[in-house]
Every structure is written in structure tokens, then in C-alpha cells.
Design an enzyme around this catalytic site. Structure first.
Site, PDB file in Angstrom:
ATOM      1  N   LYS A 165       0.860  -1.174   0.000  1.00 45.84           N
ATOM      2  CA  LYS A 165       0.000   0.000   0.000  1.00 45.84           C
ATOM      3  C   LYS A 165       0.901   1.229   0.000  1.00 45.84           C
ATOM      4  O   LYS A 165       1.749   1.393   0.875  1.00 45.84           O
ATOM      5  CB  LYS A 165      -0.901   0.001   1.224  1.00 45.84           C
ATOM      6  CG  LYS A 165      -1.848  -1.182   1.289  1.00 45.84           C
ATOM      7  CD  LYS A 165      -2.915  -1.104   0.221  1.00 45.84           C
ATOM      8  CE  LYS A 165      -3.941  -2.210   0.382  1.00 45.84           C
ATOM      9  NZ  LYS A 165      -5.056  -2.097  -0.570  1.00 45.84           N
ATOM     10  N   LYS A 269     -14.626  -7.263  -6.709  1.00 40.36           N
ATOM     11  CA  LYS A 269     -14.998  -7.279  -5.296  1.00 40.36           C
ATOM     12  C   LYS A 269     -16.510  -7.416  -5.200  1.00 40.36           C
ATOM     13  O   LYS A 269     -17.253  -6.584  -5.731  1.00 40.36           O
ATOM     14  CB  LYS A 269     -14.543  -6.003  -4.588  1.00 40.36           C
ATOM     15  CG  LYS A 269     -13.034  -5.865  -4.473  1.00 40.36           C
ATOM     16  CD  LYS A 269     -12.636  -4.611  -3.715  1.00 40.36           C
ATOM     17  CE  LYS A 269     -11.120  -4.514  -3.592  1.00 40.36           C
ATOM     18  NZ  LYS A 269     -10.693  -3.275  -2.890  1.00 40.36           N
TER      19      LYS A 269
END
Length: 377
Positions: A165, A269
Site C-alpha cells: 500500500k 470485489k
């Protein structure tokens, strides 16, 4: 029609702390906050689904719990659980948005349908293409020394895919972390990068070109979700594949993304697309356009992870694995009555009927912060 009728919906609001804060370009997260949808039939079957919201991304726990309890409950009580598509079409008509709540409802219906049929959800989707899926872990702790310890522990368990990240601090920090990981693990480590919308569009190409030195397999969502034209320009300008996550929610976004070649990869997702079957439609559009797909996740318990596992088993063109690591490596505890099936760096697809997991009653009671039942108004 079957001899089964849904007679009860309960909505469990759950909060589980994380082992460490994970930082992202769009904000920090220190726990898992979800709404679980529990459906019960008059024949004694129970189905489970999970709404996994993130306020800066899809929605809120409170909003999704209310969506299930107030708006979706009347559309499911008294219905045949095999009528999944008619029920979900009505859900879309009665309630705009709230894809996480709809995903939870659909999963609970499919869980019951699978139990009735004696088949795992993956088989209800047309059959599995794989029995296991390579697992990715997200490196997102602002304390990189602690992250290195976690990476070493998770590496020893067999995981070889790690996604950094980035964009939540300065560019030098991101480069340092990539350099350390590449030096320590060499070519054996598979590196990915996720900005979570953390780069300004005008400067994104320069940042990404710097990262290409470390041979990442893709860079995920470098710019804001609405900056789709900029994302397409970045995709054309750099060599590393670009993945769209926040910019692709449902089939409409996927169609526009394919038409403009906005990205090389779409992150699938369930929570953002509104269910497993809607997510399969996104994947089909990507496949037709020659766009790769990836098994992404929200901040989930193993209930949502298992739903994602069935989806990824049924997707024909899944080459990049999944990131269903939360319940095993991120949360301080999991709710499931059996451990989420991770071993040797892979998620293993369940073979039992329906979803293949359910909450342990004691764990659910421990971490539940609210319960909405038929008698609540």
C-alpha cells in the site's frame, strides 16, 4: 418452487480489532466492521452473507445494516430461497446503491440454495475452474520494521505475493520499502503496488515510472476513482500494468472501462458490485475486452472471504490470485466455526454444500455490537 420458505432475517453488526493499523492512500484502518445477514427457512436451513463496507470507498456499517433490516427484509420474508435473481432484482428496484447489503443478501440466499442442492456455491455459478487460488498479503503498516517481521512470518507460511500500500506517506518511503523487499527476497517475491487513489493525477506517471525499477506485477488505482480519463492516460503511458479498483464498481463502469481501455486489470470485489453474480458480469466484460481480473477484498471476515473464494473459483480467466488474507493474517480473531482454508500460500476452495462456513456462535456473541431482528422497528 421448493418446499422451503424464508421465515426470518437477522442482521448482526460485528466489530473485530486488527493486529495492526493498515494505512492506505485513502485512509487508515484498524479493524473489521461488518454486517452479517442471517436468513432462516421454515425447513431449518440457515444462510449467511456479509456486508463489508468501508466509509471512504463503498458505504458505512450503519447504512448497510439499515438497508438490510428496513428495506430488503420485506422483499425476502416468505420467499422461496431459490428465487435468487427475482429477489435481487426487486432489491435493486427498492433500494439504490448499498451494494454491500445486496451482496450479503445474495450470498445468504446462495448459501441456502447450495444446501438445498447439495452443492457448493461455486458449482451453482457454473462450476469451478480451480481448486486453489494463490494468496496475496497487503504490506500496509506505517511501521515498516513491524511489517518486515510480518512479511517474514507470512513468507514462512508459503505466501509469495505481497502488495504494498503506497501513497499514504512520501515517495521515498515507498521506494525504500520496495528496495528492501526486493533485496531481501530477490526474484522469488511477487510484488504488487496499490495507491488506493493516493496520487495526484498530474504527477502519477513520474511516480509509477520510478517504481517500475522494482518490477511490480501491477499498480492499482493510482488516482481518484472519478479521474477515469487520467487513469486511461496513465495506463497508456507506463509499461507496468495498471489495475482499476475504485473506478470499477458494477457492470456499467466495467463496460465504460473496457470501451476506453481505462486499465489493464479490473479488481473484482463482491461488496462493490452488489453480489457474486453481478461480479461475474464484470468479469465477463473484462474477459471480452482482454482485460485481466484479480480477486480483491474489502475489510472482511472469513464469511465474505469464502464468498469471494467461490467467485474466484468460478471465474475462467483468473491469473493474478486473490487477497483474502484478512481473517488469517490481519484480524485479531475470526468468526468462523472452522478456520478459513489457507495453506501453502493458497486459498483452497471448499467442497461442502452452500457457502461452506458459518459464524461460531460464541465468537459472534463476543464481537457483536448490535443485532437487528424481525421484532425491531
Amino acid at each position: 418452487m421448493t418446499a422451503h420458505k424464508i421465515v426470518e432475517m437477522r442482521v448482526h453488526c460485528v466489530s473485530i480489532p486488527a493486529q495492526a493499523v493498515h494505512a492506505h492512500g485513502s485512509g487508515d484502518v484498524g479493524g473489521i466492521n461488518v454486517a452479517l445477514c442471517e436468513l432462516t427457512t421454515d425447513s431449518g436451513l440457515t444462510g449467511w452473507g456479509e456486508a463489508s463496507p468501508w466509509p471512504v470507498f463503498t458505504g458505512t456499517l450503519e447504512g448497510n445494516a439499515a438497508a438490510l433490516h428496513v428495506h430488503l427484509r420485506p422483499k425476502v420474508i416468505g420467499r422461496d430461497p431459490l428465487q435468487v435473481e427475482p429477489i435481487m432484482m426487486e432489491a435493486n428496484h427498492v433500494l439504490v446503491g448499498h451494494p454491500e447489503a445486496k451482496a450479503a443478501l445474495e450470498c445468504a440466499l446462495l448459501d441456502i440454495a447450495g444446501q438445498i442442492a447439495g452443492l457448493p456455491i461455486a458449482e451453482l455459478l457454473g462450476g469451478r475452474h480451480r481448486n486453489s487460488i494463490p494468496l496475496s498479503f497487503s504490506v500496509a503498516n506505517p511501521d515498516f520494521d513491524a511489517d518486515l517481521d510480518d512479511v517474514a512470518r507470512i513468507w514462512d507460511s508459503g505466501v509469495r505475493i505481497f502488495k504494498l500500500k503506497t501513497g499514504f506517506t512520501d515517495h521515498a518511503f515507498d521506494l525504500m520499502r520496495l528496495e528492501k523487499l526486493r533485496e531481501r527476497y530477490g526474484d522469488e517475491i511477487r510484488l504488487r503496488i496499490d495507491y488506493n487513489q493516493g496520487l495526484p493525477a498530474y504527477d502519477a506517471i513520474r511516480h509509477i515510472r520510478d517504481l517500475e525499477t522494482f518490477r511490480p506485477e501491477f499498480v492499482e488505482q493510482p488516482v481518484r476513482m472519478h479521474e477515469r480519463e487520467a487513469l486511461a492516460d496513465i495506463t497508456r503511458a507506463v509499461d507496468v500494468p495498471i489495475m482499476a479498483d475504485e473506478s470499477v464498481f458494477g457492470v456499467g463502469d466495467a463496460l465504460r472501462g473496457a470501451q476506453t481501455r481505462m486499465a489493464d486489470i479490473f479488481s473484482l470485489k463482491i461488496a462493490k458490485s452488489g453480489g457474486i453474480r453481478r461480479c461475474m458480469e464484470v468479469a465477463a466484460i473484462a474477459r471480452a475486452a482482454g482485460i485481466e481480473v484479480y480477486g480483491g477484498c474489502m475489510f472482511e471476515t472469513s464469511i465474505a472471504h469464502m464468498a469471494g473464494t467461490h467467485l474466484m473459483a468460478a471465474i475462467p480467466n483468473l491469473t493474478l490470485g486473490c487477497e483474502f488474507y484478512m481473517s488469517t493474517y490481519y484480524a485479531k480473531a475470526d468468526l468462523a466455526d472452522t478456520p478459513f482454508p489457507v495453506s501453502d500460500g493458497h486459498v483452497h476452495v471448499p467442497t461442502s454444500p452452500g457457502l461452506g462456513t458459518s459464524p461460531d456462535p460464541d465468537m459472534l456473541a463476543r464481537y457483536r455490537i448490535g443485532l437487528l431482528t424481525d421484532g425491531d422497528s
